[in-house]
Design a protein around this motif. Structure first.
Motif, PDB file in Angstrom:
ATOM      1  N   LYS A  54       9.664  10.834   4.666  1.00 31.72           N
ATOM      2  CA  LYS A  54      10.070  11.146   6.054  1.00 31.72           C
ATOM      3  C   LYS A  54       8.890  11.572   6.900  1.00 31.72           C
ATOM      4  O   LYS A  54       8.895  11.396   8.125  1.00 31.72           O
ATOM      5  CB  LYS A  54      11.109  12.274   6.029  1.00 31.72           C
ATOM      6  CG  LYS A  54      12.472  11.846   5.533  1.00 31.72           C
ATOM      7  CD  LYS A  54      13.451  13.021   5.548  1.00 31.72           C
ATOM      8  CE  LYS A  54      14.833  12.605   5.024  1.00 31.72           C
ATOM      9  NZ  LYS A  54      15.750  13.765   5.032  1.00 31.72           N
ATOM     10  N   GLN A  55       7.856  12.122   6.270  1.00 31.93           N
ATOM     11  CA  GLN A  55       6.696  12.624   7.022  1.00 31.93           C
ATOM     12  C   GLN A  55       5.642  11.564   7.278  1.00 31.93           C
ATOM     13  O   GLN A  55       4.673  11.809   7.997  1.00 31.93           O
ATOM     14  CB  GLN A  55       6.040  13.792   6.241  1.00 31.93           C
ATOM     15  CG  GLN A  55       6.937  15.017   6.112  1.00 31.93           C
ATOM     16  CD  GLN A  55       6.256  16.117   5.306  1.00 31.93           C
ATOM     17  OE1 GLN A  55       5.229  15.888   4.657  1.00 31.93           O
ATOM     18  NE2 GLN A  55       6.828  17.324   5.378  1.00 31.93           N
ATOM     19  N   GLN A  56       5.839  10.381   6.714  1.00 32.36           N
ATOM     20  CA  GLN A  56       4.833   9.340   6.890  1.00 32.36           C
ATOM     21  C   GLN A  56       4.957   8.643   8.240  1.00 32.36           C
ATOM     22  O   GLN A  56       6.060   8.459   8.762  1.00 32.36           O
ATOM     23  CB  GLN A  56       4.959   8.288   5.766  1.00 32.36           C
ATOM     24  CG  GLN A  56       4.763   8.859   4.379  1.00 32.36           C
ATOM     25  CD  GLN A  56       3.518   9.703   4.260  1.00 32.36           C
ATOM     26  OE1 GLN A  56       2.414   9.213   4.437  1.00 32.36           O
ATOM     27  NE2 GLN A  56       3.701  10.980   3.955  1.00 32.36           N
ATOM     28  N   ASP A  57       3.824   8.300   8.792  1.00 29.11           N
ATOM     29  CA  ASP A  57       3.780   7.589  10.085  1.00 29.11           C
ATOM     30  C   ASP A  57       3.900   6.096   9.778  1.00 29.11           C
ATOM     31  O   ASP A  57       2.922   5.395   9.593  1.00 29.11           O
ATOM     32  CB  ASP A  57       2.454   7.895  10.804  1.00 29.11           C
ATOM     33  CG  ASP A  57       2.402   7.248  12.168  1.00 29.11           C
ATOM     34  OD1 ASP A  57       3.453   6.797  12.651  1.00 29.11           O
ATOM     35  OD2 ASP A  57       1.287   7.200  12.756  1.00 29.11           O
ATOM     36  N   LYS A  58       5.136   5.622   9.775  1.00 30.60           N
ATOM     37  CA  LYS A  58       5.413   4.237   9.355  1.00 30.60           C
ATOM     38  C   LYS A  58       5.433   3.287  10.541  1.00 30.60           C
ATOM     39  O   LYS A  58       5.794   3.637  11.636  1.00 30.60           O
ATOM     40  CB  LYS A  58       6.776   4.197   8.632  1.00 30.60           C
ATOM     41  CG  LYS A  58       6.783   5.093   7.390  1.00 30.60           C
ATOM     42  CD  LYS A  58       8.102   5.000   6.648  1.00 30.60           C
ATOM     43  CE  LYS A  58       9.168   5.858   7.332  1.00 30.60           C
ATOM     44  NZ  LYS A  58       8.896   7.293   7.181  1.00 30.60           N
TER      45      LYS A  58
ATOM     46  N   PRO B 133       0.804  -1.233   0.000  1.00 26.38           N
ATOM     47  CA  PRO B 133       0.000   0.000   0.000  1.00 26.38           C
ATOM     48  C   PRO B 133       0.831   1.275   0.000  1.00 26.38           C
ATOM     49  O   PRO B 133       0.411   2.289  -0.567  1.00 26.38           O
ATOM     50  CB  PRO B 133      -0.846  -0.126   1.272  1.00 26.38           C
ATOM     51  CG  PRO B 133      -0.145  -1.139   2.118  1.00 26.38           C
ATOM     52  CD  PRO B 133       0.499  -2.079   1.182  1.00 26.38           C
ATOM     53  N   TYR B 134       2.021   1.256   0.617  1.00 28.89           N
ATOM     54  CA  TYR B 134       2.829   2.482   0.650  1.00 28.89           C
ATOM     55  C   TYR B 134       3.306   2.877  -0.745  1.00 28.89           C
ATOM     56  O   TYR B 134       3.491   4.063  -1.037  1.00 28.89           O
ATOM     57  CB  TYR B 134       4.026   2.317   1.586  1.00 28.89           C
ATOM     58  CG  TYR B 134       3.723   2.707   3.009  1.00 28.89           C
ATOM     59  CD1 TYR B 134       3.360   4.011   3.322  1.00 28.89           C
ATOM     60  CD2 TYR B 134       3.806   1.772   4.042  1.00 28.89           C
ATOM     61  CE1 TYR B 134       3.067   4.377   4.621  1.00 28.89           C
ATOM     62  CE2 TYR B 134       3.510   2.127   5.348  1.00 28.89           C
ATOM     63  CZ  TYR B 134       3.140   3.440   5.638  1.00 28.89           C
ATOM     64  OH  TYR B 134       2.856   3.797   6.929  1.00 28.89           O
ATOM     65  N   VAL B 135       3.512   1.903  -1.595  1.00 28.20           N
ATOM     66  CA  VAL B 135       3.937   2.210  -2.961  1.00 28.20           C
ATOM     67  C   VAL B 135       2.814   2.976  -3.680  1.00 28.20           C
ATOM     68  O   VAL B 135       3.055   3.970  -4.371  1.00 28.20           O
ATOM     69  CB  VAL B 135       4.296   0.936  -3.739  1.00 28.20           C
ATOM     70  CG1 VAL B 135       4.665   1.281  -5.186  1.00 28.20           C
ATOM     71  CG2 VAL B 135       5.430   0.198  -3.052  1.00 28.20           C
ATOM     72  N   GLY B 136       1.583   2.522  -3.478  1.00 23.89           N
ATOM     73  CA  GLY B 136       0.434   3.203  -4.086  1.00 23.89           C
ATOM     74  C   GLY B 136       0.275   4.613  -3.562  1.00 23.89           C
ATOM     75  O   GLY B 136      -0.011   5.556  -4.320  1.00 23.89           O
TER      76      GLY B 136
END
Length: 471
Positions: A467-471, A434-437
């Motif tokens: 960097k701003q994503q809540d991974k 999903p992160y790729v999408g």
């Protein structure tokens, strides 16, 4: 009475007569002949049974089909020496009758032309010309009704509509197609029996509605659909546009507005060389559907103002539901509902001219519907304020001119992010997921907002977003 009968009809009549069979040109082709309208689809009825005239047709014609065999109908294509082609269908004298709860007519053969004509939908379609003798047969005074532009049934309308309820839809379709009015007795029976349309298959109802919309007078046909009560059963969202103010008053603002939008949209259709060749079913369906979300979203504010917040989104959902119920194909459902959902999209441009990025996004989001959407939007601007109308038109002209200029620089249909999915996974060290999408969507938005950028700039933006994503 002299008739300019096609050589195809005369030749076929002589062929059937030579084999001892009766043959007559019937229905629409006779009506159109009297109206001096061209007809290349010829309908005949005959005393012969399908198995008797099938070998004659196969030998005489240039192409044969028998999809209507169970209804006693066989068809043939005939090419003339001058290059013209005629589609010919021949049906054994018959009678179509619905059982009370049946969705399809039961077919039984008749034994006379007059009996066959008595089972037809309207007197203007219950005329015949015997060939090759050219005897005009009009047992129900259809020619007089044709001159008066009135629709009556050959037998009592109650019997006619009970035999085949689809005839009620055909009545309102002929209002749209021929500009006729429905006779009083026929209209009363239609109103009283409108509920019976529910036993007819959705596909047959849909086909009549489409023919209505593609006719020369679709507004009149829709008004007849509502006035007859048929719309309450097949398209209840449309009469619902006659919004109630209180128990004593009604207004037709949204209903009348919708009919105006249809008229205006039709006027904006183009010829065959233009981007929206008319008659365009997608545009016309969107025009009558565009505000069906208003009754559900209407709200009275404390200051007396009436609002319809999000009626575009609600209307798109209602459009999908109704079109699915009428068994439209998936592509048509998607296109019409998308137009309904986007029909307010342009309005912000009038107040504040968009950036190039916003213009790109509008064109990208509308895709192949771009030209239809612009026409629907223009048609929807039915304000009585001339200054406001001119301001709206100038804004739309400006947008379209900007799109032309932007398209000279880049292909909007081919817009892609400056990094593709494989590059995204390599740069961020991701596996498919999903992160790729999400990353791809962000980079597409970045591309639309900023236009094409260098690869290094796109990589830098991708890493910044990551960097701003809540991974």
């Amino acid at each position: 009475m002299d008739f300019e009968i096609s050589p195809v009809a005369m030749g076929l009549g002589e062929l059937f007569e030579a084999h001892g069979f009766e043959l007559a040109l019937v229905g629409g082709p006779v009506r159109d002949l009297l109206l001096q309208r061209p007809a290349h689809d010829l309908d005949f009825c005959t005393s012969a049974r399908p198995e008797e005239f099938e070998p004659l047709l196969k030998k005489w014609g240039d192409g044969f089909w028998d999809m209507g065999r169970k209804f006693g109908t066989l068809g043939v294509l005939k090419r003339m020496p001058d290059g013209r082609e005629y589609s010919v269908e021949i049906t054994t004298y018959r009678s179509d009758v619905y059982e009370p709860d049946s969705r399809k007519p039961e077919v039984s053969y008749g034994d006379s032309l007059e009996g066959d004509l008595s089972r037809r939908d309207f007197t203007v379609n219950a005329m015949a010309i015997r060939v090759p003798s050219l005897e005009f047969v009009d047992p129900f005074d259809g020619r007089r009704d044709l001159e008066r532009k009135i629709l009556r049934t050959p037998v009592s309308p109650e019997q006619s509509f009970d035999d085949d309820p689809l005839r009620m839809m055909r009545a309102v379709r002929f209002v749209a197609q021929l500009g006729f009015r429905i006779g009083l007795d026929t209209a009363e029976a239609l109103y009283d029996m409108a509920e019976r349309i529910e036993i007819v298959s959705a596909e047959r109802v849909r086909d009549e509605l489409c023919k209505l919309l593609l006719s020369e007078h679709p507004r009149e046909g829709l008004e007849a659909l509502v006035d007859s009560g048929l719309s309450d059963y097949i398209f209840p969202e449309f009469p619902a546009l006659e919004l109630e103010i209180d128990e004593h008053h009604r207004h037709k603002d949204v209903y009348e507005h919708t009919l105006q939008v249809l008229d205006r949209a039709i006027a904006l259709e183009t010829d065959d060389e233009g981007p929206v060749p008319g008659p365009d079913l997608t545009l016309r369906l969107a025009a009558i559907m565009h505000d069906i979300g208003k009754p559900k979203t209407r709200k009275f504010e404390d200051n007396g103002k009436v609002t319809f917040m999000h009626h575009d989104v609600v209307g798109a959902k209602m459009t999908r539901k109704r079109m699915k119920a009428l068994h439209f194909d998936h592509t048509m459902i998607a296109d019409v509902s998308d137009l309904v959902e986007m029909h307010l999209r342009f309005h912000g441009y009038v107040d504040e001219r968009w950036s190039d990025a916003a213009v790109r996004r509008y064109v990208k989001d509308s895709g192949h519907l771009y030209h239809r959407l612009n026409r629907l939007t223009r048609a929807d601007a039915t304000t009585q304020n001339k200054a406001k109308e001119q301001m709206f038109a100038r804004a739309m002209d400006d947008l379209e001119e900007r799109v032309i200029e932007l398209k000279k620089k880049e292909d909007f249909e081919a817009i892609r992010p400056d990094v593709n999915g494989d590059q995204i996974m390599e740069i961020l060290g991701l596996q498919p997921g999903p992160y790729v999408g999400k990353a791809y969507k962000h980079m597409l938005d970045f591309r639309l907002d900023n236009g094409p950028v260098e690869y290094d700039v796109a990589v830098e933006e991708l890493k910044r977003w990551w960097k701003q994503q809540d991974k």
